[in-house]
Design a protein around this motif. Structure first.
Motif, PDB file in Angstrom:
ATOM      1  N   GLY A   1     -14.611 -17.495 -32.451  1.00 17.77           N
ATOM      2  CA  GLY A   1     -13.879 -17.315 -33.693  1.00 17.77           C
ATOM      3  C   GLY A   1     -14.424 -18.285 -34.720  1.00 17.77           C
ATOM      4  N   ILE A   2     -14.522 -17.852 -35.974  1.00 19.57           N
ATOM      5  CA  ILE A   2     -15.013 -18.756 -37.014  1.00 19.57           C
ATOM      6  C   ILE A   2     -13.958 -18.914 -38.106  1.00 19.57           C
ATOM      7  CG2 ILE A   2     -17.385 -18.014 -36.569  1.00 19.57           C
ATOM      8  CD1 ILE A   2     -17.242 -16.772 -39.470  1.00 19.57           C
ATOM      9  N   LYS A   3     -14.000 -20.047 -38.739  1.00 14.76           N
ATOM     10  CA  LYS A   3     -13.105 -20.296 -39.867  1.00 14.76           C
ATOM     11  C   LYS A   3     -13.741 -19.669 -41.103  1.00 14.76           C
ATOM     12  CE  LYS A   3     -11.502 -24.553 -37.708  1.00 14.76           C
ATOM     13  NZ  LYS A   3     -11.527 -26.046 -37.743  1.00 14.76           N
ATOM     14  N   GLY A   4     -13.230 -18.519 -41.490  1.00 16.86           N
ATOM     15  CA  GLY A   4     -13.804 -17.775 -42.599  1.00 16.86           C
ATOM     16  C   GLY A   4     -13.497 -16.305 -42.444  1.00 16.86           C
ATOM     17  N   ASN A   5     -14.137 -15.470 -43.274  1.00 12.60           N
ATOM     18  CA  ASN A   5     -13.913 -14.037 -43.218  1.00 12.60           C
ATOM     19  C   ASN A   5     -15.145 -13.318 -42.664  1.00 12.60           C
ATOM     20  OD1 ASN A   5     -15.776 -13.751 -45.431  1.00 12.60           O
ATOM     21  ND2 ASN A   5     -14.106 -14.238 -46.859  1.00 12.60           N
ATOM     22  N   PHE A   6     -15.118 -11.979 -42.671  1.00 17.29           N
ATOM     23  CA  PHE A   6     -16.237 -11.229 -42.109  1.00 17.29           C
ATOM     24  C   PHE A   6     -17.530 -11.497 -42.862  1.00 17.29           C
ATOM     25  CE2 PHE A   6     -19.060  -7.532 -42.395  1.00 17.29           C
ATOM     26  CZ  PHE A   6     -19.508  -7.513 -41.085  1.00 17.29           C
ATOM     27  N   ASP A   7     -17.468 -11.563 -44.180  1.00 20.62           N
ATOM     28  CA  ASP A   7     -18.690 -11.832 -44.950  1.00 20.62           C
ATOM     29  C   ASP A   7     -19.328 -13.149 -44.515  1.00 20.62           C
ATOM     30  OD1 ASP A   7     -18.612  -9.494 -46.434  1.00 20.62           O
ATOM     31  OD2 ASP A   7     -17.390 -10.369 -48.009  1.00 20.62           O
ATOM     32  N   ASP A   8     -18.494 -14.147 -44.190  1.00 17.59           N
ATOM     33  CA  ASP A   8     -19.009 -15.423 -43.692  1.00 17.59           C
ATOM     34  C   ASP A   8     -19.677 -15.235 -42.328  1.00 17.59           C
ATOM     35  OD1 ASP A   8     -18.009 -16.919 -45.890  1.00 17.59           O
ATOM     36  OD2 ASP A   8     -16.016 -16.935 -44.976  1.00 17.59           O
ATOM     37  N   ALA A   9     -19.053 -14.430 -41.466  1.00 17.59           N
ATOM     38  CA  ALA A   9     -19.618 -14.170 -40.141  1.00 17.59           C
ATOM     39  C   ALA A   9     -20.946 -13.429 -40.255  1.00 17.59           C
ATOM     40  CB  ALA A   9     -18.626 -13.364 -39.299  1.00 17.59           C
ATOM     41  N   GLN A  10     -20.998 -12.420 -41.127  1.00 14.63           N
ATOM     42  CA  GLN A  10     -22.223 -11.643 -41.310  1.00 14.63           C
ATOM     43  C   GLN A  10     -23.325 -12.511 -41.913  1.00 14.63           C
ATOM     44  OE1 GLN A  10     -22.802  -7.170 -42.396  1.00 14.63           O
ATOM     45  NE2 GLN A  10     -22.400  -8.215 -44.314  1.00 14.63           N
ATOM     46  N   ARG A  11     -22.952 -13.392 -42.844  1.00 13.53           N
ATOM     47  CA  ARG A  11     -23.923 -14.299 -43.452  1.00 13.53           C
ATOM     48  C   ARG A  11     -24.496 -15.246 -42.397  1.00 13.53           C
ATOM     49  NH1 ARG A  11     -20.627 -16.471 -46.700  1.00 13.53           N
ATOM     50  NH2 ARG A  11     -20.646 -14.738 -48.144  1.00 13.53           N
ATOM     51  N   ALA A  12     -23.631 -15.742 -41.514  1.00  9.22           N
ATOM     52  CA  ALA A  12     -24.081 -16.632 -40.447  1.00  9.22           C
ATOM     53  C   ALA A  12     -25.046 -15.912 -39.509  1.00  9.22           C
ATOM     54  CB  ALA A  12     -22.879 -17.167 -39.667  1.00  9.22           C
ATOM     55  N   LEU A  13     -24.733 -14.661 -39.192  1.00 10.03           N
ATOM     56  CA  LEU A  13     -25.610 -13.884 -38.309  1.00 10.03           C
ATOM     57  C   LEU A  13     -26.987 -13.701 -38.943  1.00 10.03           C
ATOM     58  CD1 LEU A  13     -24.935 -10.842 -36.148  1.00 10.03           C
ATOM     59  CD2 LEU A  13     -26.556 -10.561 -37.997  1.00 10.03           C
ATOM     60  N   LYS A  14     -27.020 -13.279 -40.212  1.00  8.17           N
ATOM     61  CA  LYS A  14     -28.297 -13.050 -40.887  1.00  8.17           C
ATOM     62  C   LYS A  14     -29.105 -14.341 -40.981  1.00  8.17           C
ATOM     63  CE  LYS A  14     -27.027  -8.991 -43.616  1.00  8.17           C
ATOM     64  NZ  LYS A  14     -26.846  -8.440 -44.986  1.00  8.17           N
ATOM     65  N   SER A  15     -28.404 -15.458 -41.180  1.00  8.74           N
ATOM     66  CA  SER A  15     -29.078 -16.754 -41.253  1.00  8.74           C
ATOM     67  C   SER A  15     -29.717 -17.106 -39.917  1.00  8.74           C
ATOM     68  CB  SER A  15     -28.087 -17.835 -41.671  1.00  8.74           C
ATOM     69  OG  SER A  15     -28.685 -19.111 -41.641  1.00  8.74           O
ATOM     70  N   LEU A  16     -28.996 -16.885 -38.827  1.00  9.27           N
ATOM     71  CA  LEU A  16     -29.524 -17.213 -37.500  1.00  9.27           C
ATOM     72  C   LEU A  16     -30.689 -16.303 -37.121  1.00  9.27           C
ATOM     73  CD1 LEU A  16     -26.203 -17.907 -35.548  1.00  9.27           C
ATOM     74  CD2 LEU A  16     -27.969 -19.580 -36.152  1.00  9.27           C
ATOM     75  N   LEU A  17     -30.653 -15.052 -37.555  1.00  8.18           N
ATOM     76  CA  LEU A  17     -31.735 -14.123 -37.242  1.00  8.18           C
ATOM     77  C   LEU A  17     -33.067 -14.576 -37.846  1.00  8.18           C
ATOM     78  CD1 LEU A  17     -30.013 -10.629 -37.632  1.00  8.18           C
ATOM     79  CD2 LEU A  17     -30.757 -11.708 -35.517  1.00  8.18           C
ATOM     80  N   SER A  18     -33.012 -15.372 -38.917  1.00  4.53           N
ATOM     81  CA  SER A  18     -34.243 -15.851 -39.555  1.00  4.53           C
ATOM     82  C   SER A  18     -34.439 -17.362 -39.404  1.00  4.53           C
ATOM     83  CB  SER A  18     -34.216 -15.486 -41.045  1.00  4.53           C
ATOM     84  OG  SER A  18     -33.087 -16.048 -41.685  1.00  4.53           O
ATOM     85  N   ASP A  19     -33.664 -17.982 -38.510  1.00  6.32           N
ATOM     86  CA  ASP A  19     -33.692 -19.435 -38.311  1.00  6.32           C
ATOM     87  C   ASP A  19     -34.736 -19.786 -37.240  1.00  6.32           C
ATOM     88  OD1 ASP A  19     -33.167 -22.084 -37.406  1.00  6.32           O
ATOM     89  OD2 ASP A  19     -31.110 -21.945 -38.126  1.00  6.32           O
ATOM     90  N   LYS A  20     -35.874 -20.328 -37.666  1.00  6.52           N
ATOM     91  CA  LYS A  20     -36.966 -20.645 -36.727  1.00  6.52           C
ATOM     92  C   LYS A  20     -36.531 -21.665 -35.683  1.00  6.52           C
ATOM     93  CE  LYS A  20     -41.837 -21.997 -36.462  1.00  6.52           C
ATOM     94  NZ  LYS A  20     -41.618 -22.901 -35.314  1.00  6.52           N
ATOM     95  N   GLU A  21     -35.816 -22.693 -36.098  1.00  5.72           N
ATOM     96  CA  GLU A  21     -35.354 -23.708 -35.157  1.00  5.72           C
ATOM     97  C   GLU A  21     -34.465 -23.099 -34.073  1.00  5.72           C
ATOM     98  OE1 GLU A  21     -33.578 -28.126 -35.707  1.00  5.72           O
ATOM     99  OE2 GLU A  21     -32.262 -26.525 -36.408  1.00  5.72           O
ATOM    100  N   PHE A  22     -33.590 -22.195 -34.487  1.00  2.04           N
ATOM    101  CA  PHE A  22     -32.699 -21.517 -33.545  1.00  2.04           C
ATOM    102  C   PHE A  22     -33.504 -20.648 -32.578  1.00  2.04           C
ATOM    103  CE2 PHE A  22     -29.655 -17.914 -32.682  1.00  2.04           C
ATOM    104  CZ  PHE A  22     -28.782 -18.638 -31.896  1.00  2.04           C
ATOM    105  N   LYS A  23     -34.449 -19.900 -33.109  1.00  6.75           N
ATOM    106  CA  LYS A  23     -35.283 -19.045 -32.266  1.00  6.75           C
ATOM    107  C   LYS A  23     -36.113 -19.868 -31.286  1.00  6.75           C
ATOM    108  CE  LYS A  23     -35.832 -15.147 -35.468  1.00  6.75           C
ATOM    109  NZ  LYS A  23     -36.792 -14.356 -36.268  1.00  6.75           N
TER     110      LYS A  23
END
Length: 477
Positions: free
Chosen positions: A188-210
């Motif tokens: 669960g995240i503190k925020g709304n769906f747009d925040d969750a979707q933004r976090a997902l898109k950010s992680l998909l392009s996050d080299k450090e995470f990958k």
């Protein structure tokens, strides 16, 4: 056929590449440059086809690199649905009005229609390549449970599901936090769906995470409709709806029908648009929204503006969205990659863009009060509809054949149903759900009832700055 980047059409990938790596250049998505076409002769023959046969004809027409046997095996997941021969149910409501119920799968939402076969394909490709994947999903309520169900127990795929705390229905939340398989993680995240979707898109392009995932022998992909694999299966049920109307004699060969779609993230409506371009005789695609009516403004005025807007929590929470990611594929189809990139940059920087009005779409939105009235009106006629499907009835006065796309079973939104029909508050959701079902002679699925007595497996609720850290900690265990 290859798919291309919506912001850079020179980037070309196979379907299997797009399934496993859904992020395109410059933050774009993957989409077809051209769509296959079906003629009148096909639709005449298809009246005798099963749903699976229609699905395979549509899939083969794209000439993707994934073999038929993988798709055929994926379609076998529809055996989990109420009717093992056909995963959806269509019925006539009025003289010209029909409803396409897409919620007869294991999690009781239309997302099962795409995610059940999608999960099978991803799992099959992972086995074939000898790789392991982390599938990410962000949910406004239905994608999460459907993704978790689709990959539950997979040896090759781990799943992380992000949902907005206090932003889904109670049943949707319970479906997620009670997911028991060890390859699943719900946050669960503190925020709304747009925040969750933004976090997902950010992680998909996050080299450090990958890179961190790679250390743990995991590759990264996504189950949201940013992944074209989801859209492919959403085309099919709109295609089938047209064939069903032809078979029942509700349409003549050259007659068109309209489709009404309750839409938040636009993937369902995009499937209808692609089906229309591929030959299904669809007239207007009518977009029904709730009070988060950005799509209404886009299709009526050509303006997408989220300045000075905050997300409104409504009785149709799966549509509580301000940034509709799949609109990008429509923009690409209409205006090309250069213009799409410019528009997406405008949205990112100025939170607004303007376009010429797109033909073939109509849009209206419903307030919660209007939704409640539609639910009560249909209930008086013996039909229970969920609060998302209820938004469609703003368009229901029609003199031409029209198909409502119904996206969820009412049991997922019992408090809203009780308030609309009985004008009562919830004091015992399970008991009141059973009472309503009894009154309307309906059976509640056991998988829904059992949720209320289960002990939560996933209890994490974190700030947006802790999402990456939480996921990394989990995959290292």
């Amino acid at each position: 056929m290859k798919l291309v980047g919506t912001r850079d059409k020179s980037q070309k990938v196979t379907l299997s590449e797009a399934l496993l790596n859904p992020s395109a250049n410059f933050g774009g998505l993957f989409a077809p440059l051209k769509l296959p076409k079906f003629d009148k002769n096909f639709f005449h023959k298809a009246k005798d086809f099963s749903y699976e046969e229609v699905a395979m004809e549509v899939i083969r027409s794209f000439d993707f690199d994934v073999k038929d046997d993988i798709f055929k095996n994926a379609l076998k997941t529809y055996a989990k649905f109420d009717d093992k021969k056909c995963p959806l149910h269509i019925e006539k409501l009025d003289k010209h009005l029909y409803i396409n119920e897409l919620y007869h799968g294991p999690t009781r939402a239309f997302k099962d229609m795409a995610l059940q076969p999608f999960g099978s394909i991803i799992d099959g490709l992972a086995k074939k390549d000898g790789k392991k994947y982390l599938i990410m999903c962000a949910t406004s309520g239905d994608t999460g449970p459907a993704t978790l169900e689709a990959f539950s127990g997979s040896e090759n795929v781990k799943v992380v599901c992000l949902y907005p705390d206090d932003g889904t229905s109670e049943v949707q939340r319970l479906q997620m936090v009670n997911a028991k398989a060890s390859n699943l993680k719900v946050i669960g995240i503190k925020g709304n769906f747009d925040d969750a979707q933004r976090a997902l898109k950010s992680l998909l392009s996050d080299k450090e995470f990958k890179d961190e995932l790679a250390k743990n022998e995991l590759s990264l992909s996504a189950a949201n409709s940013v992944n074209f694999g989801r859209i492919l299966f959403q085309i099919i049920y709109h295609f089938y709806a047209y064939i069903w109307l032809l078979k029942k004699g509700a349409l003549k060969d050259d007659e068109k029908f309209d489709i009404i779609v309750p839409s938040g993230n636009f993937g369902n409506a995009l499937g209808a648009y692609y089906a229309k371009k591929m030959g299904a005789k669809i007239g207007s695609i009518k977009i029904a929204s709730n009070q988060n009516n950005v799509l209404t403004e886009l299709f009526n005025y050509g303006v997408y503006d989220i300045n000075d807007k905050s997300l409104v929590k409504t009785m149709s929470p799966a549509m509580d969205i301000l940034v509709s990611s799949n609109v990008e594929r429509l923009l690409f189809d209409k205006f090309g990659d250069v213009k799409t990139r410019e528009l997406m940059l405008d949205l990112s920087r100025a939170k607004c863009y303007e376009i010429s009005k797109i033909r073939g779409f109509k849009a209206k939105y419903c307030t919660d009060e209007e939704c409640a009235k539609f639910i009560k009106k249909l209930a008086k006629n013996g039909k229970l509809i969920d609060p998302h499907t209820a938004t469609c009835f703003k368009f229901a006065n029609t003199k031409k054949p029209t198909m409502i796309t119904s996206t969820a079973h009412w049991v997922k939104f019992t408090p809203s149903m009780i308030k609309a029909i009985k004008n009562e508050k919830i004091y015992d959701e399970k008991a009141q759900m059973l009472a309503l079902a009894n009154e309307f002679n309906e059976t509640i699925p056991d998988e829904i009832l059992s949720l209320f007595d289960a002990k939560a497996v996933h209890t994490s609720v974190v700030g947006q700055d802790k999402i990456k850290e939480t996921i990394i900690e989990w995959i290292k265990k």
